[in-house]
Design a protein around this motif. Structure first.
Motif, PDB file in Angstrom:
ATOM      1  N   GLY A 196      -3.981   9.074   0.107  1.00  0.00           N
ATOM      2  CA  GLY A 196      -4.794   7.870   0.008  1.00  0.00           C
ATOM      3  C   GLY A 196      -4.684   7.116  -1.289  1.00  0.00           C
ATOM      4  N   CYS A 197      -3.574   7.293  -2.012  1.00  0.00           N
ATOM      5  CA  CYS A 197      -3.422   6.690  -3.340  1.00  0.00           C
ATOM      6  C   CYS A 197      -2.419   5.531  -3.322  1.00  0.00           C
ATOM      7  CB  CYS A 197      -2.950   7.737  -4.337  1.00  0.00           C
ATOM      8  SG  CYS A 197      -4.043   9.147  -4.448  1.00  0.00           S
ATOM      9  N   VAL A 198      -2.424   4.791  -4.427  1.00  0.00           N
ATOM     10  CA  VAL A 198      -1.440   3.745  -4.665  1.00  0.00           C
ATOM     11  C   VAL A 198      -0.518   4.214  -5.788  1.00  0.00           C
ATOM     12  CG1 VAL A 198      -1.067   1.383  -5.468  1.00  0.00           C
ATOM     13  CG2 VAL A 198      -2.978   1.892  -3.937  1.00  0.00           C
ATOM     14  N   ASN A 199       0.761   4.360  -5.467  1.00  0.00           N
ATOM     15  CA  ASN A 199       1.767   4.680  -6.476  1.00  0.00           C
ATOM     16  C   ASN A 199       2.072   3.400  -7.240  1.00  0.00           C
ATOM     17  OD1 ASN A 199       4.086   5.260  -7.917  1.00  0.00           O
ATOM     18  ND2 ASN A 199       5.290   5.936  -6.153  1.00  0.00           N
ATOM     19  N   ILE A 200       1.791   3.367  -8.530  1.00  0.00           N
ATOM     20  CA  ILE A 200       1.906   2.100  -9.267  1.00  0.00           C
ATOM     21  C   ILE A 200       3.346   1.615  -9.409  1.00  0.00           C
ATOM     22  CG2 ILE A 200      -0.250   2.475 -10.526  1.00  0.00           C
ATOM     23  CD1 ILE A 200       1.491   3.127 -13.018  1.00  0.00           C
ATOM     24  N   PHE A 201       4.318   2.493  -9.153  1.00  0.00           N
ATOM     25  CA  PHE A 201       5.724   2.074  -9.186  1.00  0.00           C
ATOM     26  C   PHE A 201       6.387   2.202  -7.812  1.00  0.00           C
ATOM     27  CE2 PHE A 201       5.036   2.775 -13.745  1.00  0.00           C
ATOM     28  CZ  PHE A 201       5.628   1.627 -14.261  1.00  0.00           C
ATOM     29  N   ALA A 202       5.593   2.118  -6.762  1.00  0.00           N
ATOM     30  CA  ALA A 202       6.138   2.225  -5.405  1.00  0.00           C
ATOM     31  C   ALA A 202       7.129   1.119  -5.096  1.00  0.00           C
ATOM     32  CB  ALA A 202       5.002   2.194  -4.387  1.00  0.00           C
ATOM     33  N   ASP A 203       6.965  -0.032  -5.744  1.00  0.00           N
ATOM     34  CA  ASP A 203       7.743  -1.216  -5.378  1.00  0.00           C
ATOM     35  C   ASP A 203       9.097  -1.323  -6.059  1.00  0.00           C
ATOM     36  OD1 ASP A 203       6.512  -1.510  -7.867  1.00  0.00           O
ATOM     37  OD2 ASP A 203       6.320  -3.687  -7.676  1.00  0.00           O
ATOM     38  N   VAL A 204       9.426  -0.460  -7.020  1.00  0.00           N
ATOM     39  CA  VAL A 204      10.705  -0.604  -7.727  1.00  0.00           C
ATOM     40  C   VAL A 204      11.848  -0.136  -6.832  1.00  0.00           C
ATOM     41  CG1 VAL A 204       9.605  -0.373  -9.973  1.00  0.00           C
ATOM     42  CG2 VAL A 204      10.546   1.644  -8.861  1.00  0.00           C
ATOM     43  N   SER A 205      13.060  -0.646  -7.078  1.00  0.00           N
ATOM     44  CA  SER A 205      14.186  -0.372  -6.183  1.00  0.00           C
ATOM     45  C   SER A 205      14.774   1.024  -6.374  1.00  0.00           C
ATOM     46  CB  SER A 205      15.281  -1.421  -6.374  1.00  0.00           C
ATOM     47  OG  SER A 205      15.714  -1.447  -7.721  1.00  0.00           O
ATOM     48  N   ALA A 206      14.855   1.496  -7.609  1.00  0.00           N
ATOM     49  CA  ALA A 206      15.425   2.822  -7.866  1.00  0.00           C
ATOM     50  C   ALA A 206      14.433   3.901  -7.423  1.00  0.00           C
ATOM     51  CB  ALA A 206      15.745   2.982  -9.342  1.00  0.00           C
ATOM     52  N   LYS A 207      14.963   4.981  -6.848  1.00  0.00           N
ATOM     53  CA  LYS A 207      14.064   6.045  -6.401  1.00  0.00           C
ATOM     54  C   LYS A 207      13.388   6.763  -7.562  1.00  0.00           C
ATOM     55  CE  LYS A 207      16.052   7.101  -1.886  1.00  0.00           C
ATOM     56  NZ  LYS A 207      16.696   8.124  -1.026  1.00  0.00           N
ATOM     57  N   TYR A 208      14.158   6.995  -8.620  1.00  0.00           N
ATOM     58  CA  TYR A 208      13.609   7.699  -9.781  1.00  0.00           C
ATOM     59  C   TYR A 208      13.915   6.879 -11.036  1.00  0.00           C
ATOM     60  CZ  TYR A 208      12.841  11.562  -6.605  1.00  0.00           C
ATOM     61  OH  TYR A 208      12.408  12.340  -5.548  1.00  0.00           O
ATOM     62  N   PRO A 209      13.175   5.790 -11.230  1.00  0.00           N
ATOM     63  CA  PRO A 209      13.473   4.888 -12.341  1.00  0.00           C
ATOM     64  C   PRO A 209      12.939   5.386 -13.679  1.00  0.00           C
ATOM     65  CG  PRO A 209      11.565   4.098 -11.160  1.00  0.00           C
ATOM     66  CD  PRO A 209      12.074   5.300 -10.394  1.00  0.00           C
ATOM     67  N   ARG A 210      13.631   4.978 -14.730  1.00  0.00           N
ATOM     68  CA  ARG A 210      13.090   5.142 -16.075  1.00  0.00           C
ATOM     69  C   ARG A 210      12.135   3.990 -16.345  1.00  0.00           C
ATOM     70  NH1 ARG A 210      18.192   6.830 -20.005  1.00  0.00           N
ATOM     71  NH2 ARG A 210      18.909   8.628 -18.763  1.00  0.00           N
ATOM     72  N   VAL A 211      11.002   4.308 -16.959  1.00  0.00           N
ATOM     73  CA  VAL A 211      10.037   3.271 -17.303  1.00  0.00           C
ATOM     74  C   VAL A 211       9.598   3.494 -18.745  1.00  0.00           C
ATOM     75  CG1 VAL A 211       9.223   2.981 -14.931  1.00  0.00           C
ATOM     76  CG2 VAL A 211       8.092   4.636 -16.416  1.00  0.00           C
ATOM     77  N   ASN A 212       8.974   2.480 -19.326  1.00  0.00           N
ATOM     78  CA  ASN A 212       8.491   2.631 -20.696  1.00  0.00           C
ATOM     79  C   ASN A 212       6.965   2.596 -20.734  1.00  0.00           C
ATOM     80  OD1 ASN A 212       7.676  -0.165 -20.815  1.00  0.00           O
ATOM     81  ND2 ASN A 212       9.823  -0.701 -21.188  1.00  0.00           N
ATOM     82  N   LEU A 213       6.423   2.954 -21.871  1.00  0.00           N
ATOM     83  CA  LEU A 213       4.965   3.031 -22.003  1.00  0.00           C
ATOM     84  C   LEU A 213       4.294   1.698 -21.717  1.00  0.00           C
ATOM     85  CD1 LEU A 213       4.576   5.206 -25.236  1.00  0.00           C
ATOM     86  CD2 LEU A 213       4.018   5.876 -22.892  1.00  0.00           C
ATOM     87  N   GLU A 214       4.932   0.628 -22.150  1.00  0.00           N
ATOM     88  CA  GLU A 214       4.332  -0.696 -21.966  1.00  0.00           C
ATOM     89  C   GLU A 214       4.174  -1.030 -20.479  1.00  0.00           C
ATOM     90  OE1 GLU A 214       6.783   0.014 -24.047  1.00  0.00           O
ATOM     91  OE2 GLU A 214       5.700  -0.202 -25.946  1.00  0.00           O
ATOM     92  N   GLU A 215       5.202  -0.657 -19.672  1.00  0.00           N
ATOM     93  CA  GLU A 215       5.115  -0.918 -18.230  1.00  0.00           C
ATOM     94  C   GLU A 215       3.969  -0.138 -17.604  1.00  0.00           C
ATOM     95  OE1 GLU A 215       9.391  -1.580 -16.328  1.00  0.00           O
ATOM     96  OE2 GLU A 215       9.399   0.113 -17.734  1.00  0.00           O
ATOM     97  N   VAL A 216       3.804   1.097 -18.027  1.00  0.00           N
ATOM     98  CA  VAL A 216       2.717   1.917 -17.492  1.00  0.00           C
ATOM     99  C   VAL A 216       1.375   1.331 -17.927  1.00  0.00           C
ATOM    100  CG1 VAL A 216       1.677   4.204 -17.431  1.00  0.00           C
ATOM    101  CG2 VAL A 216       4.171   3.974 -17.481  1.00  0.00           C
ATOM    102  N   MET A 217       1.278   0.890 -19.168  1.00  0.00           N
ATOM    103  CA  MET A 217       0.030   0.320 -19.663  1.00  0.00           C
ATOM    104  C   MET A 217      -0.353  -0.932 -18.877  1.00  0.00           C
ATOM    105  SD  MET A 217       0.640   0.895 -23.764  1.00  0.00           S
ATOM    106  CE  MET A 217      -0.839   0.037 -24.277  1.00  0.00           C
TER     107      MET A 217
END
Length: 225
Positions: A137-158
Protein backbone atom coordinates in the motif's frame (compact mmCIF):
# COMPACT_ATOMS: atom_id res chain seq x y z
CA UNK A 1 26.05 -30.46 -4.03
CA UNK A 2 27.22 -26.91 -4.73
CA UNK A 3 26.07 -23.40 -3.87
CA UNK A 4 27.11 -19.78 -4.29
CA UNK A 5 28.66 -18.09 -1.30
CA UNK A 6 25.46 -16.05 -0.90
CA UNK A 7 23.22 -19.09 -0.47
CA UNK A 8 21.71 -19.90 2.95
CA UNK A 9 23.76 -22.37 4.99
CA UNK A 10 26.78 -22.34 2.64
CA UNK A 11 28.76 -24.55 5.05
CA UNK A 12 26.41 -27.43 4.33
CA UNK A 13 27.93 -28.13 0.92
CA UNK A 14 30.64 -26.98 -1.50
CA UNK A 15 30.82 -23.29 -2.43
CA UNK A 16 31.39 -23.18 -6.19
CA UNK A 17 30.76 -19.54 -7.11
CA UNK A 18 30.07 -15.98 -6.15
CA UNK A 19 26.84 -14.54 -7.50
CA UNK A 20 28.42 -14.14 -10.95
CA UNK A 21 31.75 -16.01 -11.04
CA UNK A 22 31.57 -19.80 -11.44
CA UNK A 23 34.49 -22.08 -10.57
CA UNK A 24 33.90 -24.43 -13.48
CA UNK A 25 36.61 -26.90 -12.45
CA UNK A 26 35.04 -27.21 -9.00
CA UNK A 27 31.62 -27.81 -10.53
CA UNK A 28 33.02 -30.61 -12.70
CA UNK A 29 34.53 -32.41 -9.71
CA UNK A 30 31.09 -32.52 -8.04
CA UNK A 31 29.48 -34.25 -11.06
CA UNK A 32 26.05 -32.64 -10.66
CA UNK A 33 23.00 -34.02 -12.44
CA UNK A 34 21.69 -30.49 -12.91
CA UNK A 35 23.18 -26.99 -12.93
CA UNK A 36 20.73 -24.14 -12.30
CA UNK A 37 21.74 -20.77 -13.74
CA UNK A 38 20.03 -17.38 -14.11
CA UNK A 39 19.95 -14.82 -16.89
CA UNK A 40 20.48 -11.87 -14.57
CA UNK A 41 23.70 -13.03 -12.92
CA UNK A 42 25.45 -15.82 -14.83
CA UNK A 43 27.52 -15.07 -17.90
CA UNK A 44 26.47 -16.74 -21.13
CA UNK A 45 30.02 -17.85 -21.88
CA UNK A 46 30.19 -19.75 -18.57
CA UNK A 47 26.84 -21.41 -19.22
CA UNK A 48 27.90 -22.45 -22.71
CA UNK A 49 31.20 -23.82 -21.42
CA UNK A 50 29.41 -25.97 -18.86
CA UNK A 51 27.12 -27.27 -21.59
CA UNK A 52 30.06 -28.09 -23.86
CA UNK A 53 31.61 -30.05 -20.99
CA UNK A 54 28.51 -32.22 -20.84
CA UNK A 55 26.66 -30.56 -17.97
CA UNK A 56 22.88 -30.28 -18.01
CA UNK A 57 22.25 -26.56 -17.46
CA UNK A 58 18.81 -25.00 -17.03
CA UNK A 59 18.70 -21.21 -17.24
CA UNK A 60 16.03 -19.36 -15.29
CA UNK A 61 14.67 -15.84 -15.67
CA UNK A 62 15.98 -13.08 -13.41
CA UNK A 63 12.54 -12.43 -11.93
CA UNK A 64 11.51 -8.89 -11.14
CA UNK A 65 7.87 -9.65 -10.32
CA UNK A 66 5.99 -12.08 -8.11
CA UNK A 67 4.24 -13.96 -10.93
CA UNK A 68 7.58 -14.66 -12.62
CA UNK A 69 8.89 -16.04 -9.33
CA UNK A 70 5.88 -18.35 -9.10
CA UNK A 71 6.23 -19.59 -12.70
CA UNK A 72 9.93 -20.28 -12.36
CA UNK A 73 9.48 -22.00 -9.01
CA UNK A 74 6.93 -24.37 -10.54
CA UNK A 75 9.30 -24.95 -13.44
CA UNK A 76 12.03 -25.90 -10.97
CA UNK A 77 9.62 -28.28 -9.27
CA UNK A 78 8.89 -29.87 -12.65
CA UNK A 79 12.60 -30.36 -13.34
CA UNK A 80 13.03 -32.03 -9.95
CA UNK A 81 10.00 -34.29 -10.31
CA UNK A 82 8.05 -32.35 -7.66
CA UNK A 83 5.77 -30.18 -9.75
CA UNK A 84 2.60 -30.81 -7.73
CA UNK A 85 4.36 -29.95 -4.48
CA UNK A 86 5.64 -26.73 -6.08
CA UNK A 87 2.15 -25.85 -7.35
CA UNK A 88 0.65 -26.39 -3.89
CA UNK A 89 3.33 -24.23 -2.31
CA UNK A 90 2.80 -21.43 -4.82
CA UNK A 91 -0.98 -21.54 -4.38
CA UNK A 92 -0.53 -21.24 -0.62
CA UNK A 93 1.84 -18.30 -0.95
CA UNK A 94 -0.48 -16.50 -3.40
CA UNK A 95 -3.33 -16.88 -0.93
CA UNK A 96 -1.19 -15.54 1.91
CA UNK A 97 -0.07 -12.53 -0.17
CA UNK A 98 -3.70 -11.70 -1.01
CA UNK A 99 -4.70 -11.99 2.66
CA UNK A 100 -1.82 -9.72 3.69
CA UNK A 101 -2.82 -7.07 1.14
CA UNK A 102 -6.45 -7.17 2.20
CA UNK A 103 -5.54 -6.52 5.82
CA UNK A 104 -3.32 -3.48 5.25
CA UNK A 105 -4.29 0.19 5.40
CA UNK A 106 -4.01 2.09 2.15
CA UNK A 107 -2.27 5.31 3.18
CA UNK A 108 -0.09 5.92 0.12
CA UNK A 109 2.91 6.21 2.46
CA UNK A 110 5.85 7.64 0.51
CA UNK A 111 8.84 5.28 0.77
CA UNK A 112 12.45 5.33 -0.44
CA UNK A 113 14.00 1.88 -0.98
CA UNK A 114 17.80 1.86 -0.71
CA UNK A 115 19.99 -0.96 -2.03
CA UNK A 116 23.36 0.80 -1.93
CA UNK A 117 24.97 3.77 -0.18
CA UNK A 118 28.16 4.51 -2.13
CA UNK A 119 26.65 5.42 -4.52
CA UNK A 120 23.05 5.58 -3.35
CA UNK A 121 21.04 3.09 -5.42
CA UNK A 122 17.29 2.56 -5.37
CA UNK A 123 14.68 0.46 -7.22
CA UNK A 124 12.01 1.64 -9.63
CA UNK A 125 8.44 0.37 -9.97
CA UNK A 126 9.37 -2.45 -12.38
CA UNK A 127 11.34 -4.43 -9.79
CA UNK A 128 10.26 -6.89 -7.14
CA UNK A 129 11.20 -4.29 -4.51
CA UNK A 130 8.80 -1.92 -6.26
CA UNK A 131 6.11 -4.60 -6.22
CA UNK A 132 6.63 -5.21 -2.50
CA UNK A 133 5.94 -1.52 -1.90
CA UNK A 134 2.83 -1.55 -4.12
CA UNK A 135 1.43 -4.63 -2.41
CA UNK A 136 1.98 -3.09 1.02
CA UNK A 137 0.00 0.00 0.00
CA UNK A 138 2.95 2.37 -0.41
CA UNK A 139 4.21 4.84 -2.99
CA UNK A 140 7.75 4.19 -4.21
CA UNK A 141 9.12 7.70 -4.65
CA UNK A 142 11.32 6.58 -7.57
CA UNK A 143 8.79 4.27 -9.23
CA UNK A 144 8.67 6.49 -12.30
CA UNK A 145 12.37 6.46 -13.32
CA UNK A 146 13.35 4.43 -16.39
CA UNK A 147 16.31 2.49 -14.97
CA UNK A 148 15.40 -0.45 -12.76
CA UNK A 149 18.15 0.24 -10.25
CA UNK A 150 19.12 3.89 -10.69
CA UNK A 151 21.75 5.85 -8.86
CA UNK A 152 20.29 8.87 -7.11
CA UNK A 153 21.70 11.68 -5.01
CA UNK A 154 20.71 13.10 -1.64
CA UNK A 155 19.17 16.18 -3.19
CA UNK A 156 16.78 14.08 -5.31
CA UNK A 157 15.68 12.14 -2.26
CA UNK A 158 15.21 15.35 -0.28
CA UNK A 159 13.00 16.82 -3.01
CA UNK A 160 10.79 13.72 -3.08
CA UNK A 161 10.80 13.71 0.75
CA UNK A 162 9.95 10.11 1.73
CA UNK A 163 8.00 9.42 4.91
CA UNK A 164 9.94 6.18 5.42
CA UNK A 165 13.27 4.79 4.21
CA UNK A 166 13.92 1.07 3.89
CA UNK A 167 17.58 0.05 3.63
CA UNK A 168 18.43 -3.42 2.33
CA UNK A 169 21.35 -3.76 4.74
CA UNK A 170 24.41 -5.50 3.36
CA UNK A 171 24.06 -4.35 -0.25
CA UNK A 172 27.28 -2.44 -0.94
CA UNK A 173 26.95 -0.17 2.05
CA UNK A 174 29.15 2.74 2.93
CA UNK A 175 28.53 5.50 5.48
CA UNK A 176 24.97 6.25 6.52
CA UNK A 177 23.95 9.10 4.16
CA UNK A 178 20.87 10.09 6.20
CA UNK A 179 22.46 11.05 9.49
CA UNK A 180 21.34 14.53 10.51
CA UNK A 181 19.17 15.16 7.42
CA UNK A 182 16.12 16.26 9.36
CA UNK A 183 14.75 17.99 6.25
CA UNK A 184 13.60 14.51 5.17
CA UNK A 185 10.42 13.44 6.93
CA UNK A 186 11.60 9.83 7.35
CA UNK A 187 14.77 10.93 9.14
CA UNK A 188 13.02 13.57 11.24
CA UNK A 189 10.42 11.06 12.44
CA UNK A 190 12.82 8.18 13.05
CA UNK A 191 11.42 6.08 10.21
CA UNK A 192 14.66 4.76 8.68
CA UNK A 193 14.61 0.97 8.77
CA UNK A 194 17.62 -1.27 8.20
CA UNK A 195 16.53 -4.78 7.17
CA UNK A 196 19.00 -7.52 6.22
CA UNK A 197 19.16 -7.85 2.44
CA UNK A 198 18.78 -11.62 2.60
CA UNK A 199 15.29 -11.06 4.02
CA UNK A 200 14.28 -8.65 1.24
CA UNK A 201 16.21 -9.56 -1.88
CA UNK A 202 15.71 -13.27 -2.57
CA UNK A 203 13.21 -13.49 -5.46
CA UNK A 204 11.35 -16.70 -4.62
CA UNK A 205 7.64 -16.98 -3.76
CA UNK A 206 8.07 -17.62 -0.04
CA UNK A 207 10.81 -15.01 0.34
CA UNK A 208 8.62 -12.47 -1.47
CA UNK A 209 5.83 -13.14 1.03
CA UNK A 210 8.28 -12.89 3.93
CA UNK A 211 9.60 -9.57 2.60
CA UNK A 212 6.05 -8.18 2.29
CA UNK A 213 5.33 -9.20 5.88
CA UNK A 214 8.53 -7.61 7.16
CA UNK A 215 7.93 -4.36 5.28
CA UNK A 216 4.30 -4.21 6.43
CA UNK A 217 5.48 -4.84 9.99
CA UNK A 218 7.83 -1.86 10.09
CA UNK A 219 5.62 0.52 8.11
CA UNK A 220 2.43 -0.23 10.04
CA UNK A 221 3.60 -0.97 13.62
CA UNK A 222 0.09 -0.51 14.97
CA UNK A 223 -0.89 -3.82 13.32
CA UNK A 224 1.28 -5.66 15.86
CA UNK A 225 -0.57 -4.25 18.87
Amino acid sequence: VGVTRYCPNPDATAVVSTLTEINIERVLTLKPDLVVAAKDCNRRKDIEKLKRLGMRVEVFEGCEDFECMCREFIRLGRLLGREQAAVRMVEGVRSDVRALEAGLPRRALKVFWQVGASPIVTANGQTFAGEILRRTGCVNIFADVSAKYPRVNLEEVMVRNPEAIIIAAGMGEGQDPWKGLSQIAAVRNGRVYRIPAEKLCQPTPRKFLEACRIVAGVLYPERRS
